[in-house]
Each structure stands twice: as structure tokens, then as C-alpha cells.
Design a protein around this motif. Structure first.
Motif, PDB file in Angstrom:
ATOM      1  N   GLU A 261       5.831 -17.334  -2.890  1.00  0.00           N
ATOM      2  CA  GLU A 261       7.099 -16.817  -3.493  1.00  0.00           C
ATOM      3  C   GLU A 261       7.427 -15.259  -3.138  1.00  0.00           C
ATOM      4  O   GLU A 261       8.369 -14.897  -3.154  1.00  0.00           O
ATOM      5  N   TYR A 262       6.235 -14.604  -2.773  1.00  0.00           N
ATOM      6  CA  TYR A 262       6.212 -12.988  -2.548  1.00  0.00           C
ATOM      7  C   TYR A 262       5.738 -12.920  -1.314  1.00  0.00           C
ATOM      8  O   TYR A 262       4.282 -12.487  -1.376  1.00  0.00           O
ATOM      9  N   PRO A 263       6.287 -12.973  -0.171  1.00  0.00           N
ATOM     10  CA  PRO A 263       5.808 -12.764   0.993  1.00  0.00           C
ATOM     11  C   PRO A 263       4.961 -11.346   1.438  1.00  0.00           C
ATOM     12  O   PRO A 263       4.086 -11.202   2.341  1.00  0.00           O
ATOM     13  N   LYS A 264       5.375 -10.490   0.557  1.00  0.00           N
ATOM     14  CA  LYS A 264       5.064  -9.131   0.846  1.00  0.00           C
ATOM     15  C   LYS A 264       3.860  -8.823  -0.363  1.00  0.00           C
ATOM     16  O   LYS A 264       3.376  -7.558  -0.120  1.00  0.00           O
ATOM     17  N   LEU A 265       3.270  -9.747  -0.808  1.00  0.00           N
ATOM     18  CA  LEU A 265       1.984  -9.562  -1.720  1.00  0.00           C
ATOM     19  C   LEU A 265       0.840  -8.788  -0.867  1.00  0.00           C
ATOM     20  O   LEU A 265       0.667  -9.280   0.029  1.00  0.00           O
ATOM     21  N   VAL A 266       0.313  -7.745  -1.255  1.00  0.00           N
ATOM     22  CA  VAL A 266      -0.812  -7.113  -0.745  1.00  0.00           C
ATOM     23  C   VAL A 266      -2.163  -7.774  -1.303  1.00  0.00           C
ATOM     24  O   VAL A 266      -2.197  -7.685  -2.598  1.00  0.00           O
ATOM     25  N   SER A 267      -3.057  -8.528  -0.662  1.00  0.00           N
ATOM     26  CA  SER A 267      -4.045  -9.108  -0.957  1.00  0.00           C
ATOM     27  C   SER A 267      -5.123  -8.979   0.071  1.00  0.00           C
ATOM     28  O   SER A 267      -4.900  -8.836   1.454  1.00  0.00           O
ATOM     29  N   TYR A 268      -6.476  -8.755  -0.168  1.00  0.00           N
ATOM     30  CA  TYR A 268      -7.637  -8.868   0.669  1.00  0.00           C
ATOM     31  C   TYR A 268      -8.688 -10.052   0.353  1.00  0.00           C
ATOM     32  O   TYR A 268      -9.059 -10.213  -0.812  1.00  0.00           O
ATOM     33  N   PRO A 269      -9.251 -10.582   1.458  1.00  0.00           N
ATOM     34  CA  PRO A 269     -10.136 -11.648   1.014  1.00  0.00           C
ATOM     35  C   PRO A 269     -11.518 -11.158   0.520  1.00  0.00           C
ATOM     36  O   PRO A 269     -11.858  -9.927   1.011  1.00  0.00           O
ATOM     37  N   VAL A 270     -12.027 -11.348  -0.422  1.00  0.00           N
ATOM     38  CA  VAL A 270     -13.470 -10.821  -0.816  1.00  0.00           C
ATOM     39  C   VAL A 270     -14.452 -12.074  -0.884  1.00  0.00           C
ATOM     40  O   VAL A 270     -14.190 -13.021  -0.514  1.00  0.00           O
ATOM     41  N   ASP A 271     -15.634 -11.787  -1.275  1.00  0.00           N
ATOM     42  CA  ASP A 271     -16.787 -12.719  -1.215  1.00  0.00           C
ATOM     43  C   ASP A 271     -16.410 -14.049  -1.762  1.00  0.00           C
ATOM     44  O   ASP A 271     -15.727 -14.053  -3.014  1.00  0.00           O
ATOM     45  N   GLY A 272     -16.831 -15.152  -1.406  1.00  0.00           N
ATOM     46  CA  GLY A 272     -16.637 -16.324  -2.309  1.00  0.00           C
ATOM     47  C   GLY A 272     -15.389 -17.014  -2.015  1.00  0.00           C
ATOM     48  O   GLY A 272     -14.837 -17.950  -2.971  1.00  0.00           O
ATOM     49  N   GLY A 273     -14.644 -16.997  -1.199  1.00  0.00           N
ATOM     50  CA  GLY A 273     -13.220 -17.223  -0.760  1.00  0.00           C
ATOM     51  C   GLY A 273     -12.006 -16.782  -1.798  1.00  0.00           C
ATOM     52  O   GLY A 273     -10.915 -17.598  -1.782  1.00  0.00           O
ATOM     53  N   ALA A 274     -12.584 -15.809  -2.711  1.00  0.00           N
ATOM     54  CA  ALA A 274     -11.349 -15.434  -3.502  1.00  0.00           C
ATOM     55  C   ALA A 274     -10.475 -14.343  -2.771  1.00  0.00           C
ATOM     56  O   ALA A 274     -10.980 -13.720  -1.673  1.00  0.00           O
ATOM     57  N   TYR A 275      -9.456 -13.909  -3.412  1.00  0.00           N
ATOM     58  CA  TYR A 275      -8.732 -12.800  -3.098  1.00  0.00           C
ATOM     59  C   TYR A 275      -8.500 -11.840  -3.978  1.00  0.00           C
ATOM     60  O   TYR A 275      -8.556 -11.955  -5.293  1.00  0.00           O
ATOM     61  N   LYS A 276      -8.526 -10.526  -3.779  1.00  0.00           N
ATOM     62  CA  LYS A 276      -8.282  -9.337  -4.538  1.00  0.00           C
ATOM     63  C   LYS A 276      -6.870  -8.816  -4.415  1.00  0.00           C
ATOM     64  O   LYS A 276      -6.437  -8.653  -3.020  1.00  0.00           O
ATOM     65  N   LEU A 277      -6.240  -8.599  -5.300  1.00  0.00           N
ATOM     66  CA  LEU A 277      -4.680  -8.546  -5.236  1.00  0.00           C
ATOM     67  C   LEU A 277      -4.458  -6.892  -5.555  1.00  0.00           C
ATOM     68  O   LEU A 277      -5.114  -6.472  -6.337  1.00  0.00           O
TER      69      LEU A 277
END
Ligand code: EPU
Length: 343
Positions: A261-277
């Protein structure tokens, strides 16, 4: 039992300059702690023992009520020292009351790298491990070797190893299961003689290039200082507590749905396959950047930083926190958690 010295207690003390948000606040009872004997003197006083106690460092991660009922213990334990060294590293320690940035600068001046990315973070050395301060790809847990803490009730002196501190993102044992039980008197760091330089955080790389700074611990410290001065408000000028919310961690599925929905979303992969927004991006997109509610607002250059435009109290901060949380939840379905500690 040795004769106890008399604790030096002040009453009705103004805390507005002892919290970087600059909230209007007073302490019903207040004392400075520079040594274990000061704490023991307070522990030996039955009337003081019956009060609730609060440990205050640099006040840079705190949301204070108008009146702090009980005894506020201001940590002033001083000192910086080289504890020892081996082939690979130096071991340095600082008192819990030392100013964090001054300590970092001191280590760099001695030629010891490792803490440069954490330059200019407000607060004290003793408070740094509590929320595992971090910036530009480095956290305090990366170099903290051990710390010495005094138990508030018993005066027991205990050493916590890095593993025992149970560090996590902006979190530790001292913010969770052991919250309110210990005063962090000294922190020891292991600084490698050949430190790994962290410039991968985009802004640091570009600042090194733009300002013609060397790729050394000192150069990186200067780049960090430049970037922070540009983006983050100086608490001496405008009250703030740094990032006011944690960057939320979400599952891959949630991140994918938001990204669609929001292609400009800022996110980073973190341990365990999750993402930090990036909470700053979410708050910005929810329309709160530079917006005010009463005497507080979200900073115009960094939407993650809550600022006090003057005369704010805890209730003003609570109202803005709730409003921002509600708008971000409505727009993105994500719950933001405040980063500072509320008394
Ligand atoms: N962004 C926006 N709008 C904003 C703010 C940010 O779009 O108003 C975007 C930025 O463009 C960027 C992303 O959000 O793409 C992340 O922003 P930034 O790089 O400024 O970092 P942050 O995630 O907002 C975290 C830490 C800071 C630390 C910086 C640098 C947390 C809660 N905050 O901020 O720590 O200095 O990274 O490492 O993890 C603090 O904890 O008090 C603090 C200042």
C-alpha cells in the motif's frame, strides 16, 4: 553497624532543569549520591526508607509528573579510568554520574575507538545501559564489558556481565524485570585496539565525504556530531528526550502488506525474519511532523522527536502521545510504544 552519616536531603526541589524535556516538575525529596556511603546513609534512615525512591541520571529519557512524590536520588558518581589492557583491547570504566558525551570524547582523545557512533547522545554513563542507547549502527551493548550496580534496598554491590544485562533494542534487565531496583554506579567498556568502523549508516558515509573527514574514530565522531546537530534539537534550546517512540518491529507479512500500500515505507530487516519500521516516517506520513498539540509537538525536522515549546507538563505529553499513537494506528495498523520512562 558503623555510625551512619546524615543524608543531605532537600525538599521541594525544582526538576525542570534536570529533565531534558524541560517539563515543569518538582521533587518532594531529593538527594545527590556520589558514593555507596551516601546510599547507605539514606538506607539507614527509617523515614526515608518508607518513601518511594526514584533514580535520576541526566534526565534525558524521562517524562516526569508535576510532583515526584518520594525521594529522588540524583546519581553523581564520578570518575574515568583505564582499568587494564591486553593484546586486543583496553578496558575503561566511568562513574554512573559522568556525562555520556564527555566520556566518549575522553576515550577518543586517549586514542581509543569504539564509542564514536554514540557521540552527542544526551544523558549519563549510568543511564546508558538501562535503555541500551544506540545510534548509527552501534549500541552500548556492543562494547559494554560489565557494570557495577548498588541495590537500592540492601546496598548490595553487584557486578553484571554484558550477558546478565539481557540487552535488547532500547531495552535491558534494568528497564524490565529489575526496573527500579538498582543504581548503576560504574560501567566498564572493552574497546578493541583495532575497532571495526561503522559507517554503513548512509548519512555517516555521506557526511564523511562531504565534510572531508578521515575514516577514523575521531572522523566518525565528528560526522555523527554534524548529523545530529542538523537533525536533532539541542535540549538546551528546545526541550526534548530524543526519539520519543521506538521503531516498531513487525512480521514479514505485516511489512509486506504495508509495503504493497505504501511503497515508500522505510523498513529494515532485523533478526528472526522480522522488520523494523521507521516510526519517524509513520508519524510524518500521519501528518504530525512539525505539528503541535498544546505546548508540545513533533519536531519539524524529525517527526520522531517530541518537543516542548515551553511550559509543558506530563499531561500535555500524554495527550500528544495518545493522539500520535491513535493516528498512526488508524492509518497503518501499527502500535507505537514510547521510548522514555514515565515516572
Ligand atoms: N523519516 C521521515 N520523516 C521524519 C523522520 C524520519 O521520513 O520525520 C525517515 C528518514 O528519512 C529515514 C527513516 O525515517 O529514512 C529513519 O530516520 P533516522 O535515520 O533519522 O533514524 P530513526 O529511526 O528516526 C534511530 C534512533 C535514533 C538514532 C538514529 C540514528 C530509535 C527510536 N531512534 O532514529 O536514536 O540517533 O536512528 O541511528 O531507534 C534516540 O533513541 O533518542 C535516538 C535519537
Amino acid at each position: 553497624m558503623p555510625p551512619s552519616s546524615h543524608p543531605n536531603i532537600q525538599t521541594d526541589v525544582d526538576l525542570s532543569r534536570l529533565n531534558t524535556l524541560g517539563l515543569t516538575a518538582r521533587a518532594s525529596h531529593f538527594t545527590a549520591i556520589t558514593a555507596l556511603a551516601d546510599l547507605q546513609a539514606v538506607q539507614n534512615d527509617a523515614a526515608l526508607r518508607s518513601l518511594p525512591w526514584h533514580v535520576l541520571g541526566g534526565g534525558s529519557n524521562l517524562v516526569l509528573p508535576a510532583v515526584v512524590q518520594g525521594l529522588t536520588l540524583k546519581v553523581e558518581a564520578p570518575g574515568r579510568r583505564l582499568v587494564g589492557e591486553d593484546e586486543h583491547a583496553v578496558y575503561v570504566a566511568a562513574g554512573g554520574g559522568e556525562t555520556w558525551h564527555d566520556f566518549v570524547q575522553w576515550t577518543l582523545a586517549q586514542g581509543w575507538g569504539g564509542l564514536e557512533n554514540l557521540s552527542l547522545i544526551p544523558g549519563t554513563v549510568g543511564a546508558a545501559p538501562i535503555q541500551n542507547i544506540g545510534a548509527y549502527g552501534v549500541e552500548v551493548k556492543d562494547t559494554l564489558f560489565e557494570l557495577t550496580a548498588w541495590h537500592l534496598q540492601t546496598g548490595e554491590k553487584r557486578v553484571f556481565s554484558n550477558a546478565e544485562c539481557r540487552f535488547a533494542y532500547r531495552d535491558s534487565l534494568f528497564k524490565r524485570e529489575e526496573a527500579g531496583r538498582w543504581l548503576i554506579a560504574e560501567v566498564m567498556f572493552r574497546l578493541p585496539k583495532r575497532p571495526t568502523l561503522h559507517t554503513e549508516y548512509g548519512e555517516i558515509d555521506s557526511e564523511l565525504a562531504a565534510a572531508l573527514l578521515p575514516r577514523t574514530p575521531g572522523g566518525i565522531a565528528q560526522a555523527v556530531i554534524n548529523v545530529r546537530r542538523r537533525k536533532l534539537p539541542d535540549p538546551a534550546v528546545i526541550g526534548n528526550a530524543g526519539s520519543f517512540f521506538k521503531n516498531p518491529i513487525v512480521s514479514l507479512a505485516v511489512r509486506e502488506a504495508l509495503f504493497a500500500e505504501y511503497p515508500k515505507l522505510v523498513s529494515y530487516p532485523v533478526d528472526g525474519g522480522a522488520y523494523k519500521l521507521a516510526a519517524g516516517w509513520l508519524i510524518d506520513q500521519a501528518g504530525w511532523k512539525g505539528k503541535q498539540l498544546g505546548p508540545v509537538g513533533m519536531y519539524e525536522k524529525q517527526a520522531l522527536v517530541l518537543v516542548n515549546h515551553g511550559g509543558a507538563v506530563q499531561a500535555d505529553v500524554a495527550a500528544l502521545t495518545a493522539a500520535v499513537q491513535a493516528d498512526v494506528r488508524t492509518k497503518f495498523g501499527v502500535v507505537l510504544e514510547p521510548e522514555p520512562v514515565w515516572w
